[in-house]
Design a protein around this motif. Structure first.
Motif, PDB file in Angstrom:
ATOM      1  N   VAL A 194      -5.750  -0.395   0.489  1.00  0.00           N
ATOM      2  CA  VAL A 194      -4.862   0.598   1.095  1.00  0.00           C
ATOM      3  C   VAL A 194      -4.569   0.184   2.533  1.00  0.00           C
ATOM      4  O   VAL A 194      -5.061  -0.829   3.016  1.00  0.00           O
ATOM      5  CB  VAL A 194      -5.486   2.010   1.043  1.00  0.00           C
TER       6      VAL A 194
ATOM      7  N   ALA B 158       0.830  -1.209   0.000  1.00  0.00           N
ATOM      8  CA  ALA B 158       0.000   0.000   0.000  1.00  0.00           C
ATOM      9  C   ALA B 158       0.862   1.255   0.000  1.00  0.00           C
ATOM     10  O   ALA B 158       0.565   2.240  -0.699  1.00  0.00           O
ATOM     11  CB  ALA B 158      -0.931  -0.001   1.206  1.00  0.00           C
TER      12      ALA B 158
ATOM     13  N   ARG C 161       1.361   4.255  -2.825  1.00  0.00           N
ATOM     14  CA  ARG C 161       1.248   5.695  -2.563  1.00  0.00           C
ATOM     15  C   ARG C 161       2.447   6.461  -3.116  1.00  0.00           C
ATOM     16  O   ARG C 161       2.287   7.550  -3.680  1.00  0.00           O
ATOM     17  CB  ARG C 161       1.127   5.963  -1.063  1.00  0.00           C
TER      18      ARG C 161
ATOM     19  N   ARG D 125     -10.180  -0.042   4.095  1.00  0.00           N
ATOM     20  CA  ARG D 125      -8.828  -0.323   3.631  1.00  0.00           C
ATOM     21  C   ARG D 125      -8.778  -1.614   2.818  1.00  0.00           C
ATOM     22  O   ARG D 125      -8.023  -1.727   1.858  1.00  0.00           O
ATOM     23  CB  ARG D 125      -7.854  -0.391   4.805  1.00  0.00           C
TER      24      ARG D 125
ATOM     25  N   GLN E 284      -3.826   5.070   5.581  1.00  0.00           N
ATOM     26  CA  GLN E 284      -4.278   5.774   4.385  1.00  0.00           C
ATOM     27  C   GLN E 284      -5.793   5.950   4.376  1.00  0.00           C
ATOM     28  O   GLN E 284      -6.298   7.024   4.040  1.00  0.00           O
ATOM     29  CB  GLN E 284      -3.812   5.018   3.142  1.00  0.00           C
TER      30      GLN E 284
ATOM     31  N   HIS F 272      -3.590  10.041  -2.240  1.00  0.00           N
ATOM     32  CA  HIS F 272      -4.731   9.423  -1.561  1.00  0.00           C
ATOM     33  C   HIS F 272      -6.013   9.617  -2.374  1.00  0.00           C
ATOM     34  O   HIS F 272      -6.846   8.706  -2.461  1.00  0.00           O
ATOM     35  CB  HIS F 272      -4.915  10.027  -0.168  1.00  0.00           C
TER      36      HIS F 272
END
Length: 481
Positions: free
Chosen positions: A304, A228, A232, A299, A308, A275
């Motif tokens: 994610v 994850a 990002r 999530r 996050q 995000h």
């Protein structure tokens, strides 16, 4: 000199230009072909001994200058690029050789600037040590740095940027990622910018999460990061390229005072944009409403991390489609605060966030567990708080892992809209001015809190005198009567 190949193309070119000669004219004077001289000037052929002697006799060039001109400059440039700030910028030493030979004056200026920087850093270290010895560290640490300015600006305003949200949704539609957003972003980076993404081992990239190599047009991501977090970092790079105009406009509107603050703000907005790309607003808002803001469900659904998804909850402030007004606080186990934000701005005056009794501090004793609590401020304001530890980049054996804790909160009045409200069976909003016993009494921070008899008090309140009665001692060293 006969056993050493000498490449001095830039030097030969400067001699020729200084005398106003064409390559053909100079080649004729040296008794070689213009094409051969062209290869020499491009450092593709070394100087031979006969040619060096010819240069000395015809153009009065000192042979020692041809052999050692760049030596001192090259050694100094090595020192510059061995600095941790620059150590990863060059793939090899050939570029240093090129700079030293082709632009010796610029190389000397670069060395001079670096040495001034090092000397200034040494002076600052000496000054810091002297102030520490004299007990003045508090005053010096209280100075307002660019990072303080950036934090203050972002904490006070709503954590929602409409223009970046629109750009992110547009970008997401363009990518058409399906179930593989990372693959879609990588394909876009390669197609539009020629950038290839590579995950590197810890030994190769020990100090960075993400690094873009301009020479090879490769984006390196550390294997320390979870999938994850790797996503990002890749999304950040893509967003900073794709949304540069929108991000620049937001930074301009925030009116920072200096370039360092603007650079830090660009990083924060790049993170925000990543995000928004990973969790597009409308889809995330609809999912959050259906899941009653269950961070674990969100999530999993968006692929994610807990951090996050929780971060994304505090950005749901779109007009006509706003979620529960969450705010967020992230700390380490020493109490240092890394990030504060809120869909309406972090409620500093109403919540504070500096109380040692908050569950965000207790979370370190129960890693990975979600702690839900209802809290009450001295003025009667009540909040629902959810705290959990976060794991940082993976460490190797023998390294202490980085661990922080995240708290998200909202007014207790929203408890029925949030799945975590079910954990507060005994807590309720005050009725007729009477607080529920299930509410944990907290304060904004010890220096600003006037709760008497607090077992957790770590500092005296600024508004109350201490030691009025030497016959009475309180529950803490800083209690007041």
């Amino acid at each position: 000199m006969a056993n050493q190949k000498i490449f001095a193309g830039p030097r030969i070119r400067r001699v020729r230009n200084a005398k106003g000669l064409t390559q053909t004219a100079m080649a004729e004077g040296l008794g070689i072909s213009p094409s051969y001289l062209n290869l020499i000037e491009r450092n593709q052929r070394p100087l031979t001994v006969p040619l060096i002697l010819k240069l000395a006799s015809v153009y009065k060039v000192d042979p020692d200058e041809l052999q050692g001109e760049a030596g001192l400059s090259l050694q100094a440039l090595r020192e510059v690029f061995s600095d941790p700030l620059l150590s990863g910028e060059l793939p090899g030493e050939q570029e240093l050789v090129d700079v030293a030979e082709a632009a010796p004056n610029a190389a000397a200026a670069l060395v001079k600037l670096y040495r001034a920087y090092r000397e200034q850093a040494d002076r600052m270290s000496d000054l810091s040590e002297m102030l520490a010895r004299e007990g003045r560290t508090t005053a010096i640490s209280a100075a307002r740095l660019p990072i303080d300015e950036v934090r203050e600006v972002f904490e006070r305003r709503a954590a929602h940027f409409p223009s970046i949200e629109e750009e992110a949704e547009s970008f997401h539609k363009l990518l058409e990622p399906g179930d593989d957003l990372a693959g879609a972003i990588k394909a876009w980076l390669r197609r539009e910018h020629g950038i290839v993404v590579r995950v590197l081992p810890v030994a190769t990239m020990p100090n960075w999460r993400r690094r873009y190599d301009r020479h090879s047009q490769r984006l390196f991501i550390s294997e320390r990061l979870s999938p994850a977090d790797q996503l990002r970092e890749i999304a950040m790079e893509a967003c900073l390229l794709r949304m540069s105009v929108a991000i620049a406009a937001e930074i301009e509107a925030l009116k920072f005072s200096g370039n360092e603050a603007r650079r830090l703000a660009r990083f924060e907005l790049g993170r925000y944009a990543a995000h928004a790309l990973m969790m597009p607003y409308q889809a995330f808002f609809a999912a959050a409403e259906r899941a009653r803001y269950d961070v674990d469900v969100l999530r999993s659904r968006f692929g994610v991390s807990f951090e996050q998804a929780a971060n994304r909850l505090v950005t749901l402030g779109r007009a006509g489609a706003s979620g529960v007004p969450f705010f967020m606080l992230e700390v380490d186990n020493a109490g240092n605060r890394f990030r504060k934000a809120g869909v309406q701005g972090f409620p500093q005056s109403r919540f504070g966030g500096g109380c040692p009794k908050l569950a965000v501090h207790a979370a370190f004793a129960q890693p990975g567990q979600i702690l839900v609590e209802a809290v009450e401020m001295p003025d009667g304001a009540e909040f629902l708080t959810v705290a959990r530890t976060l794991e940082g980049p993976q460490g190797a054996f023998g390294e202490r892992p980085r661990r922080t804790a995240l708290l998200i909160g909202c007014d207790l009045a929203f408890r029925d809209s949030v799945v975590y409200g079910a954990a507060l069976a005994g807590a309720s909003v005050k009725t007729a001015g009477v607080s529920s016993p299930a509410l944990t009494p907290i304060g904004p921070a010890c220096r600003l809190c006037e709760r008497a008899g607090c077992l957790a008090r770590a500092e005296p309140p600024v508004t109350r005198p201490l030691g009025l009665d030497e016959m009475v001692t309180g529950l803490s060293a800083f209690d007041f009567q």
